[in-house]
Design a protein around this motif. Structure first.
Motif, short mmCIF file in Angstrom:
data_model
loop_
_atom_site.label_atom_id
_atom_site.label_comp_id
_atom_site.label_asym_id
_atom_site.label_seq_id
_atom_site.Cartn_x
_atom_site.Cartn_y
_atom_site.Cartn_z
N SER A 335 35.37 43.07 43.85
CA SER A 335 35.60 44.30 44.46
C SER A 335 37.19 44.82 44.99
O SER A 335 37.50 45.88 44.85
CB SER A 335 34.69 44.49 45.70
N GLN A 336 37.84 43.57 45.29
CA GLN A 336 39.08 44.07 45.51
C GLN A 336 39.99 44.41 44.34
O GLN A 336 41.01 45.36 44.35
CB GLN A 336 39.69 42.75 46.28
N ALA A 339 39.00 47.92 43.33
CA ALA A 339 39.61 49.04 44.36
C ALA A 339 40.97 49.21 44.02
O ALA A 339 41.37 50.23 44.40
CB ALA A 339 39.57 48.47 45.63
N GLN A 340 41.80 48.24 43.55
CA GLN A 340 42.98 48.31 43.13
C GLN A 340 43.33 48.61 41.43
O GLN A 340 44.50 48.51 41.04
CB GLN A 340 44.14 47.13 43.47
N THR A 347 46.68 44.08 44.13
CA THR A 347 45.37 43.29 44.57
C THR A 347 45.92 42.35 45.76
O THR A 347 45.50 42.16 46.66
CB THR A 347 44.43 42.93 43.72
#
Length: 386
Positions: A335-336, A339-340, A347
Motif C-alpha cells: 500500500s505504501q 501510494a507513492q 516510498t
C-alpha cells in the motif's frame, strides 16, 4: 428503482445481542442473537469433495485453494419469507481427476444461478480480494524493478493458512457448546485473541452452518495460540447482599449479562467500529454482498471479510479472517508503494527509511523478486558497510 444497500465503512452489531460466552480450553465463543428475524434472506451450504478448487476470475487470472464448500444465497425482494436452497449440486463447475487428486473448476467467486439465487465461496471471496491488492504492480517501468515485476506484477501471489481442524480444542468446543434459540452467529476467540466473527440471516441458517466453522481457515498465529495459550473465564457474580426479591434477582442478572456483553464487545473492538474499506461484489435486490479490509495498522489486529447488508444498513451476513502479522505487513508495504506510484526511493523516504533498509524489508516480506538483482546486491553491500 430502490436504492442500493450502503457500502460499509465500519462494522456494527446494531440489532444483534451479545450473549454470555462459553469457554472450552483456549476457545471462547460468544453467541450473537437476533430477535427480529425477517426471513427474506437465507443461506445454505453446498459441499464440495475435491482436493483442490480452481476459480477462473473475470480478469483472466485464477484463484487456487482447497474449498470445502460454497454458500448459496436466496432472497425475496418483496420481504416475504424464502426457503434456503443449497443442497442441490447442479452444474456448479466441472470436476477432473489429476492422478490421485480431484480438482473442481468453478467460474467466478460469486455466480448468479437463478433469478433470486447466488452462489459464492465464503472467506475465499475475501482472500481473493486481499491477494489481488496492488496485484498489477508498477505502472511505470522504474529501473529498480525486475523484468518479472514489470511484465507480470505480483503474479503469482500466495498466502497460507491453517484449517480450523488444526486449532486445538475447536472441534470439541463446537460439539459441546450450547446453541441459543435466537443465535445467528458468534465471535470466536482463541486465547482471548479474536479469531473470527460469523453472522447469518436466521437461526436456522446458523444451526446448519455451525459445524462448518471447523472447515474455515485461520492464521497460523491462532494455531499457535491454540497449542500454547489459555483462556481465563471472566470472574463476575451477583452481589447477594442486594438481592431480596425475585425482581432484584432478575435485575441483577440483567445487569450481569449487560456487563458481559459490553466486555465481550470491547474484546472485539479491533474489528467492530474499526474503519474498513469495502468493495461491492453483487447487488441482490435490497441486499449487497461486499468484501472489506480494515485500515492497516501494524501494531493492531487486522481483518478481512465479507458482509451482506440490507438497504437500511442492517448486517445480515458476516464472515471474517484475522490477518497474521506477516500478511498485514506485506499488504502495508504494498500500500505504501502504491501510494507513492511504486517509486521505491520516494516510498522509503515517506516511511523514514533508507533505501537499503526498505529493500531489505521488501525481501523479508517475500517481495524480493520484484527488485532486480543489481539493486538488491547494491542494497546488501550498503547494509554490510553500515
Amino acid at each position: 428503482m430502490a436504492p442500493k444497500a450502503p457500502l460499509l465503512n465500519t462494522l456494527s452489531l446494531k440489532g444483534i445481542e451479545i450473549a454470555p460466552s462459553q469457554v472450552w480450553g483456549a476457545i471462547r465463543i460468544v453467541p450473537l442473537l437476533r430477535r427480529n428475524v425477517r426471513g427474506d434472506l437465507r443461506l445454505a451450504k453446498r459441499d464440495y469433495n475435491e482436493d483442490l478448487t480452481v476459480v477462473s476470475l473475470p480478469d483472466k487470472t485464477v484463484y487456487t485453494s482447497y474449498v470445502p464448500h460454497g454458500l448459496v444465497l436466496s432472497w425475496n425482494e418483496e420481504g416475504q419469507p424464502v426457503a434456503a436452497k443449497g443442497s442441490q449440486l447442479g452444474t456448479d463447475g466441472k470436476r477432473f481427476h489429476a492422478g490421485p487428486a480431484s480438482v473442481r473448476v468453478l467460474s467466478r467467486m460469486a455466480k448468479r444461478e437463478a433469478r433470486n439465487q447466488l452462489r459464492f465461496l465464503p472467506l475465499h471471496l475475501a482472500m481473493e480480494g486481499f491477494l489481488s491488492l496492488f496485484f498489477s504492480g508498477p505502472d511505470i517501468a522504474w529501473s529498480e524493478y525486475s523484468k518479472q515485476a514489470l511484465s507480470q506484477g505480483l503474479s503469482p501471489r500466495t498466502e497460507w493458512s491453517v484449517s480450523g481442524q488444526a486449532i486445538q480444542g475447536l472441534a470439541d468446543a463446537l460439539r459441546v457448546f450450547e446453541i441459543h434459540e435466537h443465535q445467528v452467529g458468534m465471535l470466536m476467540f482463541v486465547s482471548e485473541a479474536l479469531a473470527s466473527a460469523f453472522i447469518t440471516p436466521t437461526p436456522e441458517d446458523y444451526r446448519l452452518l455451525h459445524s462448518s466453522l471447523l472447515q474455515d481457515f485461520y492464521g497460523e498465529l491462532l494455531y499457535q495460540y491454540g497449542i500454547y495459550g489459555g483462556t481465563v473465564p471472566m470472574q463476575s457474580q451477583v452481589d447477594e447482599s442486594k438481592v431480596e426479591t425475585l425482581a432484584d434477582l432478575r435485575d441483577a442478572i440483567a445487569t450481569l449479562r449487560q456487563d458481559w456483553a459490553d466486555f465481550q464487545g470491547l474484546m472485539a473492538s479491533d474489528l467492530l467500529q474499526r474503519p474498513i474499506e469495502s468493495k461491492r461484489i453483487y447487488t441482490a435486490g435490497p441486499f449487497t454482498l461486499q468484501r472489506f479490509i480494515t485500515d492497516l495498522q501494524l501494531k493492531s489486529e487486522n481483518h478481512i471479510g465479507e458482509a451482506i447488508v440490507r438497504q437500511d444498513g442492517q448486517l445480515e451476513y458476516l464472515k471474517t479472517y484475522r490477518l497474521s502479522a506477516g500478511q498485514a505487513r506485506r499488504a502495508y508495504l504494498l500500500s505504501q508503494l502504491a501510494a507513492q506510484g511504486w517509486n521505491i526511493e520516494r516510498t522509503a523516504l515517506s516511511m523514514n527509511e533508507t533505501l537499503e533498509n526498505f529493500i531489505y524489508r521488501l525481501e523479508k516480506a517475500g517481495f524480493g523478486y520484484l527488485i532486480n538483482n543489481l539493486v538488491r546486491e547494491q542494497a546488501r553491500k550498503a547494509r554490510r558497510r553500515d
